[in-house]
Scaffold this motif. Structure first.
Motif, PDB file in Angstrom:
ATOM      1  N   GLY A 262       0.821  -1.216   0.000  1.00  0.00           N
ATOM      2  CA  GLY A 262       0.000   0.000   0.000  1.00  0.00           C
ATOM      3  C   GLY A 262       0.853   1.263   0.000  1.00  0.00           C
ATOM      4  O   GLY A 262       0.591   2.210  -0.746  1.00  0.00           O
ATOM      5  N   ARG A 263       1.881   1.271   0.833  1.00  0.00           N
ATOM      6  CA  ARG A 263       2.739   2.460   0.922  1.00  0.00           C
ATOM      7  C   ARG A 263       3.512   2.665  -0.376  1.00  0.00           C
ATOM      8  O   ARG A 263       3.683   3.794  -0.836  1.00  0.00           O
ATOM      9  CB  ARG A 263       3.709   2.328   2.100  1.00  0.00           C
ATOM     10  N   GLU A 264       3.956   1.566  -0.957  1.00  0.00           N
ATOM     11  CA  GLU A 264       4.696   1.617  -2.216  1.00  0.00           C
ATOM     12  C   GLU A 264       3.783   2.110  -3.348  1.00  0.00           C
ATOM     13  O   GLU A 264       4.136   2.985  -4.120  1.00  0.00           O
ATOM     14  CB  GLU A 264       5.237   0.212  -2.511  1.00  0.00           C
ATOM     15  N   LYS A 265       2.571   1.550  -3.389  1.00  0.00           N
ATOM     16  CA  LYS A 265       1.653   1.838  -4.497  1.00  0.00           C
ATOM     17  C   LYS A 265       1.085   3.256  -4.440  1.00  0.00           C
ATOM     18  O   LYS A 265       0.996   3.931  -5.455  1.00  0.00           O
ATOM     19  CB  LYS A 265       0.497   0.828  -4.486  1.00  0.00           C
ATOM     20  N   PHE A 266       0.709   3.713  -3.244  1.00  0.00           N
ATOM     21  CA  PHE A 266       0.024   4.999  -3.150  1.00  0.00           C
ATOM     22  C   PHE A 266       0.901   6.139  -2.645  1.00  0.00           C
ATOM     23  O   PHE A 266       0.469   7.294  -2.638  1.00  0.00           O
ATOM     24  CB  PHE A 266      -1.228   4.855  -2.271  1.00  0.00           C
ATOM     25  N   GLY A 267       2.107   5.823  -2.197  1.00  0.00           N
ATOM     26  CA  GLY A 267       3.085   6.847  -1.815  1.00  0.00           C
ATOM     27  C   GLY A 267       2.575   7.881  -0.835  1.00  0.00           C
ATOM     28  O   GLY A 267       2.021   7.532   0.209  1.00  0.00           O
ATOM     29  N   LYS A 268       2.734   9.150  -1.189  1.00  0.00           N
ATOM     30  CA  LYS A 268       2.358  10.233  -0.266  1.00  0.00           C
ATOM     31  C   LYS A 268       0.855  10.288  -0.018  1.00  0.00           C
ATOM     32  O   LYS A 268       0.401  10.938   0.920  1.00  0.00           O
ATOM     33  CB  LYS A 268       2.855  11.578  -0.794  1.00  0.00           C
ATOM     34  N   ASN A 269       0.083   9.622  -0.857  1.00  0.00           N
ATOM     35  CA  ASN A 269      -1.375   9.590  -0.684  1.00  0.00           C
ATOM     36  C   ASN A 269      -1.879   8.296  -0.052  1.00  0.00           C
ATOM     37  O   ASN A 269      -3.093   8.043  -0.030  1.00  0.00           O
ATOM     38  CB  ASN A 269      -2.078   9.772  -2.032  1.00  0.00           C
ATOM     39  N   ALA A 270      -0.972   7.475   0.481  1.00  0.00           N
ATOM     40  CA  ALA A 270      -1.360   6.158   1.007  1.00  0.00           C
ATOM     41  C   ALA A 270      -2.459   6.263   2.067  1.00  0.00           C
ATOM     42  O   ALA A 270      -3.412   5.490   2.070  1.00  0.00           O
ATOM     43  CB  ALA A 270      -0.142   5.430   1.589  1.00  0.00           C
ATOM     44  N   GLY A 271      -2.339   7.227   2.947  1.00  0.00           N
ATOM     45  CA  GLY A 271      -3.317   7.391   4.027  1.00  0.00           C
ATOM     46  C   GLY A 271      -4.707   7.727   3.503  1.00  0.00           C
ATOM     47  O   GLY A 271      -5.713   7.246   4.025  1.00  0.00           O
ATOM     48  N   PHE A 272      -4.754   8.569   2.476  1.00  0.00           N
ATOM     49  CA  PHE A 272      -6.045   8.921   1.882  1.00  0.00           C
ATOM     50  C   PHE A 272      -6.638   7.693   1.184  1.00  0.00           C
ATOM     51  O   PHE A 272      -7.826   7.395   1.317  1.00  0.00           O
ATOM     52  CB  PHE A 272      -5.891  10.081   0.895  1.00  0.00           C
ATOM     53  N   ALA A 273      -5.787   6.964   0.459  1.00  0.00           N
ATOM     54  CA  ALA A 273      -6.230   5.745  -0.209  1.00  0.00           C
ATOM     55  C   ALA A 273      -6.822   4.779   0.806  1.00  0.00           C
ATOM     56  O   ALA A 273      -7.888   4.193   0.596  1.00  0.00           O
ATOM     57  CB  ALA A 273      -5.061   5.082  -0.949  1.00  0.00           C
ATOM     58  N   GLN A 274      -6.150   4.638   1.927  1.00  0.00           N
ATOM     59  CA  GLN A 274      -6.614   3.741   2.978  1.00  0.00           C
ATOM     60  C   GLN A 274      -8.018   4.106   3.446  1.00  0.00           C
ATOM     61  O   GLN A 274      -8.855   3.241   3.679  1.00  0.00           O
ATOM     62  CB  GLN A 274      -5.619   3.788   4.149  1.00  0.00           C
ATOM     63  N   GLN A 275      -8.271   5.402   3.581  1.00  0.00           N
ATOM     64  CA  GLN A 275      -9.590   5.838   4.042  1.00  0.00           C
ATOM     65  C   GLN A 275     -10.685   5.487   3.037  1.00  0.00           C
ATOM     66  O   GLN A 275     -11.748   5.003   3.408  1.00  0.00           O
ATOM     67  CB  GLN A 275      -9.593   7.354   4.293  1.00  0.00           C
ATOM     68  N   TYR A 276     -10.432   5.744   1.758  1.00  0.00           N
ATOM     69  CA  TYR A 276     -11.424   5.392   0.730  1.00  0.00           C
ATOM     70  C   TYR A 276     -11.638   3.879   0.694  1.00  0.00           C
ATOM     71  O   TYR A 276     -12.770   3.395   0.581  1.00  0.00           O
ATOM     72  CB  TYR A 276     -10.983   5.903  -0.650  1.00  0.00           C
ATOM     73  N   LEU A 277     -10.548   3.134   0.809  1.00  0.00           N
ATOM     74  CA  LEU A 277     -10.656   1.667   0.759  1.00  0.00           C
ATOM     75  C   LEU A 277     -11.415   1.115   1.963  1.00  0.00           C
ATOM     76  O   LEU A 277     -12.205   0.180   1.840  1.00  0.00           O
ATOM     77  CB  LEU A 277      -9.256   1.038   0.687  1.00  0.00           C
ATOM     78  N   PHE A 278     -11.167   1.690   3.131  1.00  0.00           N
ATOM     79  CA  PHE A 278     -11.866   1.266   4.337  1.00  0.00           C
ATOM     80  C   PHE A 278     -13.371   1.455   4.164  1.00  0.00           C
ATOM     81  O   PHE A 278     -14.169   0.540   4.418  1.00  0.00           O
ATOM     82  CB  PHE A 278     -11.370   2.094   5.528  1.00  0.00           C
ATOM     83  N   TYR A 279     -13.737   2.606   3.689  1.00  0.00           N
ATOM     84  CA  TYR A 279     -15.145   2.920   3.501  1.00  0.00           C
ATOM     85  C   TYR A 279     -15.768   2.001   2.438  1.00  0.00           C
ATOM     86  O   TYR A 279     -16.882   1.490   2.602  1.00  0.00           O
ATOM     87  CB  TYR A 279     -15.292   4.385   3.075  1.00  0.00           C
TER      88      TYR A 279
END
Length: 292
Positions: A262-279
């Motif tokens: 996840g960190r590799e794929k989404f980089g500086k936006n990983a945290g935002f990606a995580q939120q959308y994915l969680f939802y």
DNA sequence: AAACAGGAACCAC
DNA sequence: GTGGTTCCTGTT
């Protein structure tokens, strides 16, 4: 966006990428409750308010104009979420996930409150976490009267240091009670310094956080993302694990591998990606039948 | 009413 | 460092 005063508080005019439900019901915070009419009441840093959305305006009932910078920071209003969504939409799964959580924003919460809340989150579910955090606030925080009702601030380390293991168990913390006592003591006595940890880069801050009792890799990532502005953190809970295994990886990859991916794929936006994915994962439950 | 849900600690290996 | 077991409590 501009901020105006009105009779009962302040108004954020013309706010983009802002949906109360997505912000306050996405597992990043535990002190906001839907008043059953779509408005949310709760407490942040000792301020009790109610958020009401009307079109693209957001009313902060009870909010003070001299706190406007506090709310701008808390709600992350200076960030362009449209741009983040555009960047993440290059990935097809994220493009879909974003549709389920259009108006998510990552709050900037208090590190100590976030740290204790996420210690409680280990092996626990959101309603139970909320209850325990509420009980801790009522027992050790300071009373605030708002709309004729009592609210309580989350205690600072000094106030929480009066809590015993027994009392915290009564609050519903279960086996995490001793971790809270020990970690609070470490912070109060200066052996752990959250402001210093916040000043470190994500990897070093993570290393420091997991030294504390009750904080493992996932909890550390949540603290980094939700209270220390580390948007390249990628917390992997069961929901994110399920979506990631479903859309990107094999069903048996370890949590650490998912985190690294996840960190590799989404980089500086990983945290935002995580939120959308969680939802997204929580919306998918039952429908597509995510495994595990 | 037994099974299940949920991360970290702790102990083997 | 990885893998299995235990912790607690409400829900199904």
């Amino acid at each position: 966006m501009e901020i105006l005063e009105y009779s009962e508080g302040i108004i954020l005019k013309d706010v983009k990428d802002f949906e109360l439900k997505h912000i306050f019901d996405c597992g990043q915070c535990f002190r906001w409750n839907d008043d059953r009419d779509g408005s949310y009441t709760g407490v942040a840093s000792g301020r009790a308010v109610r958020f009401i959305k009307d079109g693209s305006d957001v009313y902060i009932k009870g909010g003070k104009i001299h706190d406007k910078d506090f709310w701008i920071h808390y709600l992350d209003l200076n960030r362009d979420y449209g741009k983040i969504k555009d960047e993440l939409s290059k990935d097809e799964t994220l493009k879909e996930a974003i549709k389920h959580g259009e108006g998510i924003r990552i709050l900037n919460q208090e590190p100590f409150e976030t740290l204790i809340s996420f210690i409680i989150s280990a092996n626990n579910r959101i309603p139970m976490i909320k209850r325990a955090v509420e009980n801790i606030s009522r027992n050790f925080g300071e009373k605030i009267i708002f709309e004729g009702r009592e609210y309580y601030s989350f205690p600072d380390p000094e106030r929480l240091s009066y809590a015993t293991v027994e009392k915290l168990e009564e609050c519903g913390c279960g086996f995490r009670a001793p971790y809270i006592v020990e970690t609070t003591r470490e912070i109060l006595e200066g052996r752990a310094d959250l402001e210093h940890i916040k000043s470190l880069d994500t990897d070093n801050a993570h290393r420091e956080l997991i030294k504390l009792k009750g904080i493992g890799p996932k909890v550390a990532d949540c603290i980094l993302l939700f209270s220390m502005g580390k948007h390249d953190a990628f917390p992997v809970d069961v929901w994110v694990k399920r979506v990631m295994q479903h859309f990107y990886l094999a069903p048996d990859v370890s949590l650490k591998k998912i985190r690294d991916f996840g960190r590799e794929k989404f980089g500086k936006n990983a945290g935002f990606a995580q939120q959308y994915l969680f939802y997204y994962a929580r919306d998918l439950k039952g429908k597509e039948g995510l495994k595990n």
